[in-house]
Design a protein around this motif. Structure first.
Motif, mmCIF file in Angstrom:
data_model
loop_
_atom_site.group_PDB
_atom_site.id
_atom_site.type_symbol
_atom_site.label_atom_id
_atom_site.label_comp_id
_atom_site.label_asym_id
_atom_site.label_seq_id
_atom_site.Cartn_x
_atom_site.Cartn_y
_atom_site.Cartn_z
ATOM 1 N N ILE A 45 0.837 -1.197 0.000
ATOM 2 C CA ILE A 45 0.000 0.000 0.000
ATOM 3 C C ILE A 45 0.876 1.253 0.000
ATOM 4 N N GLY A 46 1.948 1.234 0.793
ATOM 5 C CA GLY A 46 2.893 2.346 0.766
ATOM 6 C C GLY A 46 3.479 2.552 -0.615
ATOM 7 N N GLY A 47 3.792 1.449 -1.301
ATOM 8 C CA GLY A 47 4.339 1.540 -2.649
ATOM 9 C C GLY A 47 3.328 2.039 -3.662
ATOM 10 N N LEU A 48 2.074 1.632 -3.531
ATOM 11 C CA LEU A 48 1.040 2.110 -4.449
ATOM 12 C C LEU A 48 0.811 3.610 -4.285
ATOM 13 N N ILE A 49 1.004 4.107 -3.084
ATOM 14 C CA ILE A 49 0.818 5.537 -2.830
ATOM 15 C C ILE A 49 2.004 6.349 -3.335
ATOM 16 N N PHE A 50 3.216 5.935 -2.947
ATOM 17 C CA PHE A 50 4.404 6.756 -3.177
ATOM 18 C C PHE A 50 5.366 6.199 -4.220
ATOM 19 N N GLY A 51 5.239 4.946 -4.599
ATOM 20 C CA GLY A 51 6.148 4.378 -5.582
ATOM 21 C C GLY A 51 6.968 3.224 -5.028
ATOM 22 N N PRO A 52 7.651 2.484 -5.919
ATOM 23 C CA PRO A 52 8.381 1.277 -5.501
ATOM 24 C C PRO A 52 9.524 1.545 -4.529
ATOM 25 N N LEU A 53 10.159 2.713 -4.600
ATOM 26 C CA LEU A 53 11.242 3.002 -3.666
ATOM 27 C C LEU A 53 10.739 3.067 -2.227
ATOM 28 N N THR A 54 9.500 3.497 -2.051
ATOM 29 C CA THR A 54 8.914 3.519 -0.710
ATOM 30 C C THR A 54 8.702 2.106 -0.200
ATOM 31 N N SER A 55 8.240 1.225 -1.073
ATOM 32 C CA SER A 55 8.104 -0.182 -0.668
ATOM 33 C C SER A 55 9.451 -0.751 -0.244
ATOM 34 N N PHE A 56 10.487 -0.420 -1.001
ATOM 35 C CA PHE A 56 11.824 -0.902 -0.672
ATOM 36 C C PHE A 56 12.291 -0.343 0.669
ATOM 37 N N ALA A 57 12.072 0.942 0.887
ATOM 38 C CA ALA A 57 12.510 1.572 2.133
ATOM 39 C C ALA A 57 11.808 0.957 3.343
#
Length: 216
Positions: A45-57
């Motif tokens: 969900i974090g990645g869908l909101i902000f992008g794949p780098l957020t998912s990674f972080a």
């Protein structure tokens, strides 16, 4: 640092805390020694909101904290968690970033699901015997009987829950002024058909989890 970046970092920190909490309180024995937890729902969900780098972080933050607190598998277990969550969440977020509409989100979640299954089958064949102390021959036998069903259920359940919760989470973050409207595509609207499919998927996988628990 501007207000937008501050809000983003605040939201990422909050999502990281939620993902870690999901690991701590949400772990469910599934197949043999394998346990399911819903942290990937928060991460994707974090990645869908902000992008794949957020998912990674978020993945790295949660995995490292997990390694130093509740995990018993050390650095290899940390790497396993990072690879598993990123293969699902980063794949889904990357595809949705390229196609910001409902079809892109669904395609991303299903591709992330398939990618996670494939990646973790390879990881468990190559690396799991090292940190688990299993002979590779025994691990090969477990691939189809344990690891494959585990990852199919885990990824499918996380994809279904993410489909059900995404819009509600974004709406709550908007009302808290943590997410701006432009960061979430209005084209991604959960229609009744998608909702029912996601709900049926979730029910099916929950029933599978319960059936596996009965066999343990």
């Amino acid at each position: 640092m501007n207000i937008g970046k501050t809000k983003k970092l605040t939201t990422i920190g909050m999502l990281s805390a939620l993902a870690y909490g999901a690991v701590v309180v949400g772990r469910i024995p599934l197949v043999l020694f394998l346990k399911y937890d819903p942290k990937d729902v928060v991460i994707v969900i974090g990645g869908l909101i902000f992008g794949p780098l957020t998912s990674f972080a978020i993945t790295v933050i949660v995995s490292v904290v997990q390694m130093f607190t509740i995990s018993e598998s050390g650095i290899l277990g940390c790497m396993m968690n990072i690879i598993s969550s990123c293969s699902f969440a980063c794949t889904a977020a990357f595809i949705y970033k390229r196609r910001r509409k409902l079809s892109g989100a669904i395609l991303g979640l299903f591709c992330g699901w398939g990618c996670q299954v494939a990646v973790m089958m390879l990881w468990n064949y190559l690396i799991a015997p090292i940190y688990m102390g299993y002979p590779r021959e025994a691990m090969v036998e477990l691939l189809l009987s344990a690891f494959l069903p585990f990852n199919l259920i885990k990824g499918g359940l996380n994809a279904a829950i993410a489909m059900l919760l995404y819009k509600s989470v974004v709406t709550a973050l908007r009302r808290s002024s943590l997410v701006e409207a432009k960061q979430d595509s209005d084209k991604m609207r959960i229609n009744i058909g998608v909702f029912l499919v996601a709900l049926l998927m979730m029910i099916m996988f929950v029933l599978l989890i319960l059936s596996f628990n009965d066999m343990i």
